[in-house]
Design a protein around this motif. Structure first.
Motif, short mmCIF file in Angstrom:
data_model
loop_
_atom_site.label_atom_id
_atom_site.label_comp_id
_atom_site.label_asym_id
_atom_site.label_seq_id
_atom_site.Cartn_x
_atom_site.Cartn_y
_atom_site.Cartn_z
N GLN A 1 -9.92 8.14 -10.07
CA GLN A 1 -8.47 8.23 -10.05
C GLN A 1 -7.92 7.59 -8.78
O GLN A 1 -8.42 7.84 -7.68
N ILE A 2 -6.89 6.77 -8.92
CA ILE A 2 -6.26 6.15 -7.75
C ILE A 2 -5.35 7.18 -7.09
O ILE A 2 -4.39 7.66 -7.69
N LEU A 3 -5.68 7.54 -5.84
CA LEU A 3 -4.92 8.56 -5.11
C LEU A 3 -3.68 7.98 -4.46
O LEU A 3 -2.65 8.63 -4.37
N LYS A 4 -3.77 6.73 -3.99
CA LYS A 4 -2.64 6.09 -3.32
C LYS A 4 -2.85 4.59 -3.38
O LYS A 4 -3.98 4.10 -3.23
N ARG A 5 -1.77 3.85 -3.58
CA ARG A 5 -1.82 2.40 -3.60
C ARG A 5 -0.61 1.88 -2.85
O ARG A 5 0.47 2.48 -2.92
N GLY A 6 -0.78 0.78 -2.12
CA GLY A 6 0.36 0.25 -1.40
C GLY A 6 0.09 -1.07 -0.71
O GLY A 6 -1.00 -1.62 -0.79
N HIS A 7 1.13 -1.56 -0.02
CA HIS A 7 1.06 -2.85 0.67
C HIS A 7 0.54 -2.71 2.10
O HIS A 7 0.04 -3.66 2.65
N GLU A 8 0.68 -1.54 2.70
CA GLU A 8 0.26 -1.30 4.08
C GLU A 8 -0.95 -0.37 4.10
O GLU A 8 -0.91 0.71 3.52
N GLY B 1 0.49 -3.71 -4.50
CA GLY B 1 -0.08 -3.62 -3.16
C GLY B 1 -1.57 -3.81 -3.24
O GLY B 1 -2.21 -3.40 -4.20
N MET B 2 -2.13 -4.43 -2.22
CA MET B 2 -3.54 -4.78 -2.30
C MET B 2 -4.48 -3.69 -1.83
O MET B 2 -5.68 -3.80 -2.01
N TYR B 3 -3.98 -2.61 -1.26
CA TYR B 3 -4.84 -1.52 -0.78
C TYR B 3 -4.74 -0.33 -1.72
O TYR B 3 -3.66 -0.02 -2.22
N ALA B 4 -5.89 0.34 -1.92
CA ALA B 4 -5.91 1.53 -2.76
C ALA B 4 -6.98 2.48 -2.26
O ALA B 4 -8.01 2.05 -1.75
#
Length: 112
Positions: A88-95, A78-81
């Motif tokens: 630290q990456i808290l959340k990553r996803g497509h939307e 997914g391109m958003y993070a």
């Protein structure tokens, strides 16, 4: 996804940027967090391979959170993070909206 066309000027390259819909979602969350007294400043960086919206508690500090857009990861993770202060990456996803929910939880507080 907004990727600007190559520049007509030699020696310059294309940049990745947030489009209007993405900025509307991000700035909507930013406004709610400012009203709650959590955030006070922001910065936007449009780089060759990514776009970054940084959130600050105070101007002179390191960012509390970074909302990043990496178009090259759109078919993978997914391109958003959302990245925390410590990297630290808290959340990553497509939307984008689903990724921003990790920050909206900070608005929910128990009332005594």
């Amino acid at each position: 996804m907004t990727v600007h066309q190559p520049s007509p000027f030699p020696g310059t390259s294309a940049q990745v940027a947030f489009d209007r819909r993405e900025l509307q979602d991000i700035l909507g969350l930013y406004g709610r967090m400012v009203a709650a007294g959590e955030w006070r400043d922001y910065g936007i960086s449009c780089l060759r391979d990514s776009a970054v919206f940084s959130v600050f508690r105070r101007t002179a500090e390191n960012p509390l959170y970074r909302i990043e857009k990496h178009p090259r990861l759109r078919l993978r993770q997914g391109m958003y993070a959302v990245v925390g202060m410590d990297g630290q990456i808290l959340k990553r996803g497509h939307e984008l909206k689903s990724v921003l929910r990790v920050l909206e939880r900070k608005l929910i507080r128990a009332v005594d």
